[in-house]
Design a protein around this motif. Sequence first.
Motif, PDB file in Angstrom:
ATOM      1  N   GLU A  60      76.968  -6.524  39.944  1.00 59.88           N
ATOM      2  CA  GLU A  60      76.165  -5.857  40.189  1.00 59.88           C
ATOM      3  C   GLU A  60      75.762  -6.198  41.788  1.00 59.88           C
ATOM      4  O   GLU A  60      75.025  -5.921  42.613  1.00 59.88           O
ATOM      5  N   GLU A  61      76.182  -7.807  41.815  1.00 57.68           N
ATOM      6  CA  GLU A  61      75.983  -8.318  43.010  1.00 57.68           C
ATOM      7  C   GLU A  61      76.894  -8.160  44.215  1.00 57.68           C
ATOM      8  O   GLU A  61      76.673  -8.114  45.191  1.00 57.68           O
ATOM      9  N   VAL A  62      77.763  -7.441  43.318  1.00 60.20           N
ATOM     10  CA  VAL A  62      78.909  -7.741  44.850  1.00 60.20           C
ATOM     11  C   VAL A  62      79.147  -5.830  45.319  1.00 60.20           C
ATOM     12  O   VAL A  62      79.391  -5.602  46.152  1.00 60.20           O
ATOM     13  N   VAL A  63      79.058  -5.158  44.585  1.00 59.57           N
ATOM     14  CA  VAL A  63      78.230  -3.954  44.845  1.00 59.57           C
ATOM     15  C   VAL A  63      77.464  -3.664  45.657  1.00 59.57           C
ATOM     16  O   VAL A  63      77.070  -3.138  46.538  1.00 59.57           O
ATOM     17  N   SER A  64      76.072  -4.812  45.481  1.00 57.75           N
ATOM     18  CA  SER A  64      75.399  -3.689  45.902  1.00 57.75           C
ATOM     19  C   SER A  64      75.294  -4.719  47.952  1.00 57.75           C
ATOM     20  O   SER A  64      74.303  -4.069  48.259  1.00 57.75           O
ATOM     21  N   GLN A  65      76.594  -5.503  47.607  1.00 53.98           N
ATOM     22  CA  GLN A  65      76.729  -5.918  49.613  1.00 53.98           C
ATOM     23  C   GLN A  65      77.459  -4.743  50.081  1.00 53.98           C
ATOM     24  O   GLN A  65      77.239  -4.497  51.415  1.00 53.98           O
ATOM     25  N   TYR A  66      77.315  -3.544  49.261  1.00 53.63           N
ATOM     26  CA  TYR A  66      78.226  -2.297  50.179  1.00 53.63           C
ATOM     27  C   TYR A  66      77.360  -1.133  49.740  1.00 53.63           C
ATOM     28  O   TYR A  66      76.659  -0.509  50.440  1.00 53.63           O
ATOM     29  N   VAL A  67      76.828  -0.481  48.318  1.00 54.03           N
ATOM     30  CA  VAL A  67      76.054   0.358  48.238  1.00 54.03           C
ATOM     31  C   VAL A  67      74.495  -0.028  47.234  1.00 54.03           C
ATOM     32  O   VAL A  67      74.279  -1.667  47.118  1.00 54.03           O
ATOM     33  N   SER A  68      73.231   0.249  48.042  1.00 54.65           N
ATOM     34  CA  SER A  68      72.281  -0.146  47.782  1.00 54.65           C
ATOM     35  C   SER A  68      72.099   1.062  46.518  1.00 54.65           C
ATOM     36  O   SER A  68      71.896   2.095  46.144  1.00 54.65           O
ATOM     37  N   LEU A  69      71.091  -0.228  45.642  1.00 55.70           N
ATOM     38  CA  LEU A  69      71.282   0.401  44.223  1.00 55.70           C
ATOM     39  C   LEU A  69      69.745   0.171  44.048  1.00 55.70           C
ATOM     40  O   LEU A  69      68.967  -0.936  43.911  1.00 55.70           O
ATOM     41  N   THR A  70      69.352   1.333  42.695  1.00 58.44           N
ATOM     42  CA  THR A  70      68.052   1.766  42.130  1.00 58.44           C
ATOM     43  C   THR A  70      67.888   1.550  40.776  1.00 58.44           C
ATOM     44  O   THR A  70      69.459   2.697  39.671  1.00 58.44           O
ATOM     45  N   ARG A  71      67.827   1.337  39.526  1.00 63.62           N
ATOM     46  CA  ARG A  71      67.360   0.837  38.310  1.00 63.62           C
ATOM     47  C   ARG A  71      66.771   1.802  37.960  1.00 63.62           C
ATOM     48  O   ARG A  71      66.261   2.380  38.523  1.00 63.62           O
ATOM     49  N   ARG A  72      68.232   2.860  37.117  1.00 65.32           N
ATOM     50  CA  ARG A  72      67.368   3.641  36.117  1.00 65.32           C
ATOM     51  C   ARG A  72      68.060   3.665  34.806  1.00 65.32           C
ATOM     52  O   ARG A  72      69.026   3.496  34.595  1.00 65.32           O
ATOM     53  N   GLY A  73      67.041   3.292  34.030  1.00 67.62           N
ATOM     54  CA  GLY A  73      67.325   2.691  32.665  1.00 67.62           C
ATOM     55  C   GLY A  73      68.101   1.948  31.901  1.00 67.62           C
ATOM     56  O   GLY A  73      68.097   0.404  33.279  1.00 67.62           O
ATOM     57  N   SER A  74      69.127   1.872  31.832  1.00 73.20           N
ATOM     58  CA  SER A  74      69.766   0.185  31.640  1.00 73.20           C
ATOM     59  C   SER A  74      71.056   0.099  32.486  1.00 73.20           C
ATOM     60  O   SER A  74      71.673  -1.018  32.594  1.00 73.20           O
ATOM     61  N   ASN A  75      71.053   1.051  33.897  1.00 74.07           N
ATOM     62  CA  ASN A  75      71.686   0.859  34.673  1.00 74.07           C
ATOM     63  C   ASN A  75      71.320   1.950  35.976  1.00 74.07           C
ATOM     64  O   ASN A  75      70.326   1.230  36.066  1.00 74.07           O
ATOM     65  N   GLN A  76      72.843   0.628  37.167  1.00 73.55           N
ATOM     66  CA  GLN A  76      72.006   0.620  38.940  1.00 73.55           C
ATOM     67  C   GLN A  76      72.422   2.090  38.830  1.00 73.55           C
ATOM     68  O   GLN A  76      73.612   1.654  39.059  1.00 73.55           O
ATOM     69  N   PHE A  77      71.945   2.865  40.155  1.00 67.53           N
ATOM     70  CA  PHE A  77      72.254   4.121  41.057  1.00 67.53           C
ATOM     71  C   PHE A  77      72.502   3.667  42.102  1.00 67.53           C
ATOM     72  O   PHE A  77      71.389   3.249  42.767  1.00 67.53           O
ATOM     73  N   GLY A  78      73.813   4.248  43.017  1.00 70.78           N
ATOM     74  CA  GLY A  78      73.713   4.274  44.240  1.00 70.78           C
ATOM     75  C   GLY A  78      74.513   5.598  44.933  1.00 70.78           C
ATOM     76  O   GLY A  78      74.032   5.963  43.696  1.00 70.78           O
ATOM     77  N   LEU A  79      74.358   5.348  45.487  1.00 72.55           N
ATOM     78  CA  LEU A  79      75.256   7.027  46.797  1.00 72.55           C
ATOM     79  C   LEU A  79      76.720   6.287  46.984  1.00 72.55           C
ATOM     80  O   LEU A  79      77.015   5.225  46.974  1.00 72.55           O
ATOM     81  N   CYS A  80      77.223   7.021  46.903  1.00 69.77           N
ATOM     82  CA  CYS A  80      78.844   6.349  45.948  1.00 69.77           C
ATOM     83  C   CYS A  80      79.666   6.523  47.392  1.00 69.77           C
ATOM     84  O   CYS A  80      79.361   7.003  48.644  1.00 69.77           O
ATOM     85  N   PRO A  81      80.138   5.066  47.191  1.00 69.69           N
ATOM     86  CA  PRO A  81      80.697   4.669  48.628  1.00 69.69           C
ATOM     87  C   PRO A  81      81.740   5.533  49.193  1.00 69.69           C
ATOM     88  O   PRO A  81      82.926   4.976  50.157  1.00 69.69           O
ATOM     89  N   PHE A  82      82.306   6.022  47.948  1.00 70.27           N
ATOM     90  CA  PHE A  82      84.111   6.654  48.030  1.00 70.27           C
ATOM     91  C   PHE A  82      84.326   7.863  48.292  1.00 70.27           C
ATOM     92  O   PHE A  82      85.207   9.034  48.893  1.00 70.27           O
ATOM     93  N   HIS A  83      82.879   8.327  47.932  1.00 69.92           N
ATOM     94  CA  HIS A  83      82.995  10.168  48.430  1.00 69.92           C
ATOM     95  C   HIS A  83      81.737  10.099  48.818  1.00 69.92           C
ATOM     96  O   HIS A  83      80.647   9.447  48.803  1.00 69.92           O
ATOM     97  N   GLY A  84      81.307  11.584  49.660  1.00 74.88           N
ATOM     98  CA  GLY A  84      79.863  11.875  50.455  1.00 74.88           C
ATOM     99  C   GLY A  84      78.859  12.468  49.453  1.00 74.88           C
ATOM    100  O   GLY A  84      80.077  13.437  48.742  1.00 74.88           O
TER     101      GLY A  84
END
Length: 580
Positions: A18-42
Amino acid sequence: MAFPPSFIDELVARNPIEEVVSQYVSLTRRGSNQFGLCPFHGEKTASFSVAADKGIFYCFGCHKGGGVINFIMEIENLSYPDAVQYLAKRVGMDVPEDEQYQSRYKKQERLWALCAEAARFFHATLYSPAGAEGLAYARNRGLGQSTLTRFGVGFAPNGWTGLLDAMKKKNYTEEELLEAGLALRHKEKGTVYDRFRNRLMFPIIDVRGHVIGFGGRVMDDSTPKYLNSPETIIFNKRKNLFAMNLAKKSKAGRIILVEGYMDAIALHQYGFDCAVASLGTALTEEQVNLLSKYTEEIVLIYDGDEAGQNATRRAMPMLEKSGLKMRILRIQGAKDPDEFLKKYGADRFKLLMDGAENQMEYQLQTLARKFDLQDDEQKVSFLQAAAELLASVNSAVQQEVYGIRAAQAAGISWDAMKLEINKALKRRVRREKKREEKIITNPAEVYRTGKRAVRYDNVSSARAEEGLLGLICREPALLDQVDLEPSAFSSPLLGRCFALLRERHRAGLRVDLSCLEGFTPEETAHLAGVLQGQVDPVSEDALNDYIARIRQAHQSSKTTVPADLMDLLGTMKNKQNYNT
């Protein structure tokens, strides 16, 4: 590459996903996981999830997934060992020497050197009697001496072993030329011969200055017009762009993206030193990531035919998602930039480029061409389609500016257009909210109904195998109660995963996907999707049920009559009926 398992465990532990990904993606917690806009496709709706407790990421849209090492491999376009080096440097860890890694790197160095020698050979051949036809063709296309030198343009002689013989004299082997994609082996005779023959040659150079491959162009109407190097350990056409090694040094503040080598070279020759070209493929996410490291603005210039327009439409969401400012240039009075520059010159091209449309202008104009705005029904259809398009824009200012233009084109008021945009916006919000709720509340169903790279022969058993893997990854101690062998699994992939997880558990190592080696990106993504879709509670009853279903399916498969035996029995029965 085989790094010590304990080292990989520590590396993963010190690089929380979660720390590594958050350097590239803005993450928001929803339930037990965190979600954001995918950096690999629009995308507009957050489909990219990170499960910190499982150590994995997974996108329900493009279906990429894996652990923290896989994420860095994808986002930074790195090989497995290079991604390990990257993460180790991030947390200040020393990477142990790995003989296999060192061997691979030495092979890469050897092939880089071979390709550089091949480029010198082709360039020298261009100015020899054997290259006279190629030199005449290059000059006829308007390529000056300095341009030929700057791009290292060369010529592959019209023979079967010209390059092969020259490289052998420099102590390179046939096997190395095959590995570099410079030679081919005859299927029947077994002899080795040059891949490129009687072609104008363009070296492909990566951003670090290594010659990694070649593009060869014919000088007549024969096909294929362009022949590119195949994929090798040093060349991946999805991750590189022609002339990027030069364009990255440009002070223009933007990069011009064109379709062909000749267009890019012509632009450089006329002073536009920021031009690059794709390598015979549609624009890829990896190429967009590469572009974003060197510029904030892209001028997209694809051919005006249907194929070029389709390529433009495919490229737009990728470029938009990357945050790059994008403008689209329509070539007028010529089929491509090379022809335009020759006919009208650099000053006229600069004026054309300064007036390039931005993405929304391009999309609205393209949309308007599909409708007859003199017909009331088509006018309504155009406005509804335009409203849907404008509803996808997050900026209220852009919505108003381009909404007014659409309204004016159809001859209605801005107030009426605004109402239509607001209705489209509400529909879009409802759709996105519904999709997000579906992903959060039922990720297993979203995963199962999505695109999957791996198919199962026995779906019922494979579902139990997936469930078993999900349980043991969440509660590794359950592995002590699993008396199955990997051979009992109907899916070879799931069986391999089980075997490695069990082996790691017995060795006292981490039991999750983040540390597994030996799987392809598609296999890793599939396994990540399997685990991300597991939401049932951990229980021994579920474990025993999964084991029983797997064992039953395995026993059933062992008693099934093999297909070849069924054929034999069928033949015997037919003979019996005939005799009767």
